[in-house]
Design an enzyme around this catalytic site. Structure first.
Site, PDB file in Angstrom:
ATOM      1  N   ASN A 103       0.787  -1.231   0.000  1.00  0.00           N
ATOM      2  CA  ASN A 103       0.000   0.000   0.000  1.00  0.00           C
ATOM      3  C   ASN A 103       0.824   1.289   0.000  1.00  0.00           C
ATOM      4  O   ASN A 103       0.415   2.288  -0.580  1.00  0.00           O
ATOM      5  CB  ASN A 103      -1.016  -0.001   1.146  1.00  0.00           C
ATOM      6  CG  ASN A 103      -0.377  -0.163   2.509  1.00  0.00           C
ATOM      7  OD1 ASN A 103       0.739  -0.668   2.635  1.00  0.00           O
ATOM      8  ND2 ASN A 103      -1.080   0.265   3.540  1.00  0.00           N
TER       9      ASN A 103
ATOM     10  N   GLU B  96       4.034  -4.481  12.148  1.00  0.00           N
ATOM     11  CA  GLU B  96       2.937  -3.512  12.033  1.00  0.00           C
ATOM     12  C   GLU B  96       1.838  -4.222  11.263  1.00  0.00           C
ATOM     13  O   GLU B  96       1.984  -4.502  10.083  1.00  0.00           O
ATOM     14  CB  GLU B  96       3.422  -2.243  11.311  1.00  0.00           C
ATOM     15  CG  GLU B  96       2.509  -1.053  11.534  1.00  0.00           C
ATOM     16  CD  GLU B  96       1.280  -1.096  10.655  1.00  0.00           C
ATOM     17  OE1 GLU B  96       0.199  -1.518  11.157  1.00  0.00           O
ATOM     18  OE2 GLU B  96       1.382  -0.737   9.484  1.00  0.00           O
TER      19      GLU B  96
ATOM     20  N   CYS C 212      -3.379   1.296   6.645  1.00  0.00           N
ATOM     21  CA  CYS C 212      -3.483   0.651   7.962  1.00  0.00           C
ATOM     22  C   CYS C 212      -4.288   1.494   8.949  1.00  0.00           C
ATOM     23  O   CYS C 212      -4.976   0.952   9.817  1.00  0.00           O
ATOM     24  CB  CYS C 212      -2.091   0.383   8.527  1.00  0.00           C
ATOM     25  SG  CYS C 212      -1.129  -0.819   7.576  1.00  0.00           S
TER      26      CYS C 212
END
Length: 473
Positions: free
Chosen positions: A152, A248, A282
């Site tokens: 992303n 993450e 995210c």
């Protein structure tokens, strides 16, 4: 169509096997991407291990100069880099240019941080047995770091791994996401031009079950830094042994709208946070909890701003929303919308697919057990629900297996500090959306959102070892 090569020990290495890279927008063939085998991964790790001596031998000024040069080269080639993003992950040019601007800044922060890595003296005389002794702590690089990056933000999230790693004097084996290898190859070319020593950066593309597993389990790798899904992150944690691991792993970020002087501005910001890059972020705004007396007006304002968004070709200057990363993701989002409607939720705006894209979708009164509420959507969906009391709002945000960041809109200072204390997240953003991030702040979550912190200074701490030295005087 270009046939790409692996980057190992400062050389561009041909592979025996390739996989097709298709455009998410129109499924056209973009490039042939090399598939690394076990020998390639072994060569990459060996190369990185050999280069650790060279990187440790560079002065802080020399490491800083390389990173500053990377920032400069990327600035000169920023439009080319933005077009790579539009091609490989269908990021609209507006968002692509913003990512490249952030990446340039991230490498600048890393260049500056390279000069700030220092230890401390230890007052040994404070202990009874420490008289006539002098002690200090120095920071040393870990060695070889495996960086596994997502699709992303393939330039900037790679920079968040490479920048601090090189600032601290480490070497890296990089595995880019399968859909976004072109940004990884471009990053290698830029570091090559900037004068990074051979072997300090190696880029190997291929199957996660081959490349990823070898990197995670090899004893020469001293740390794994990963951004991606919870299942893959858990697998890495289990296989990594005593290696350091930074993970993450995403979120379903919540926002509380308690009170504000400008509800329209809050609605516009929430639309931006929910639908930027089709929600494939995210910290995309996924759950909004609005004080019940504001709900109707807030929804209407969100709908008005969502209507302004343009769906189309990522290479068009006008496009705000384009295709999701692959058709399967569009299918999944569509199924989640059907589930929500069947579960009693209302679609206030959107709800339909447009080719490989999906309309920005506003869902109202979505139950907490729906997929769009309890899982990470990673698509252009936002759920808006009312609440009665402040305590209820806090509990609603915390009712999640994730905890990356949360946003709170309130004019009440006491409630702002209360939210900062009680919200179970890694970052509390007051009077803004949880999608806020600048690249020198600490970034990382709790619960299933991961372990460890990114943000250049904080990553450097993760990527260095403290060595204690004592002198008897």
């Amino acid at each position: 169509m270009e046939i790409h090569k692996l980057y190992i020990d400062g050389q561009w290495v041909e592979a025996e096997e390739f996989q097709e890279l298709l455009s998410p927008y129109n499924q056209e063939l973009v490039a042939q991407i090399p598939v690394a085998n076990k020998n390639h991964v072994e060569q990459a790790i060996t190369s990185a291990q050999k280069a650790t001596k060279v990187m440790r031998g560079l002065s802080a000024a020399e490491r800083s100069e390389i990173l500053e040069k990377v920032s400069q080269i990327m600035s000169e080639r920023k439009e080319e880099c933005a077009l790579i993003l539009a091609t490989e992950n269908a990021k609209p040019l507006k968002a692509a240019r913003a990512e490249i601007a952030r990446t340039i800044e991230t490498y600048k922060f890393a260049a500056e941080e390279a000069k700030r890595i220092h230890g401390e003296t230890v007052p040994l005389g404070a202990a009874k047995g420490g008289k006539n002794r002098f002690g200090y702590v120095k920071k040393e690089p870990l060695g070889v770091i495996a960086a596994i990056t997502p699709f992303n933000f393939p330039f900037n999230l790679t920079a968040h791994k490479l920048g601090p790693a090189f600032a601290a004097g480490n070497t890296v084996v990089l595995k880019p996401a399968s859909q976004t290898p072109l940004s990884g190859f471009m990053t290698a070319k830029i570091f090559e031009e900037a004068g990074l020593p051979d072997g300090a950066l190696n880029v190997v593309t291929g199957k996660g079950g081959v490349v990823g597993d070898l990197l995670v389990t090899d004893s020469r790798i001293k740390m794994v830094t990963f951004t991606g899904s919870v299942p893959v992150g858990l697998g890495i944690k289990e296989k990594a042994g005593l290696k350091r691991v930074t993970l993450e792993l995403g979120s379903n970020a919540g926002v509380i709208v308690e009170d504000t002087d400008d509800l329209d501005a809050v609605a516009a910001r929430c639309v931006e946070g929910a639908f930027n890059f089709s929600g494939q972020v995210c910290i995309s705004v996924q759950r909004i909890f609005v004080k019940e007396n504001l709900l109707e007006t807030f929804i209407e304002k969100m709908r008005a701003h969502a209507k302004k968004l343009v769906i189309g070709d990522p290479k068009s200057e006008d496009t705000d929303i384009s295709a999701l990363i692959n058709p399967g993701e569009t299918d999944r989002i569509e199924s989640w919308i059907i589930e929500a409607v069947n579960g009693g939720a209302t679609i206030a705006y959107g709800g339909k697919r447009v080719g490989n894209a999906f309309e920005p979708t506003l869902v109202v009164n979505g139950g907490k057990n729906l997929s769009i509420s309890c899982n990470e959507a990673f698509g252009p969906i936002v759920v808006v629900n009312p609440y009665k009391s402040w305590d209820e709002a806090i509990d609603l945000v915390n009712d999640s297996e994730y905890g990356l960041q949360a946003g709170v809109y309130t004019t009440n200072l006491q409630k702002a500090f209360d939210a900062a204390e009680r919200l179970e997240v890694g970052g509390v953003i007051i009077n803004d959306i949880p999608s806020f991030r600048v690249d020198n702040m600490p970034y990382g979550g709790v619960k299933n959102s991961g372990v460890g912190k990114e943000g250049i200074k904080y990553s450097v701490e993760e990527m260095t070892e403290s060595k204690f030295v004592s002198f008897k005087l």
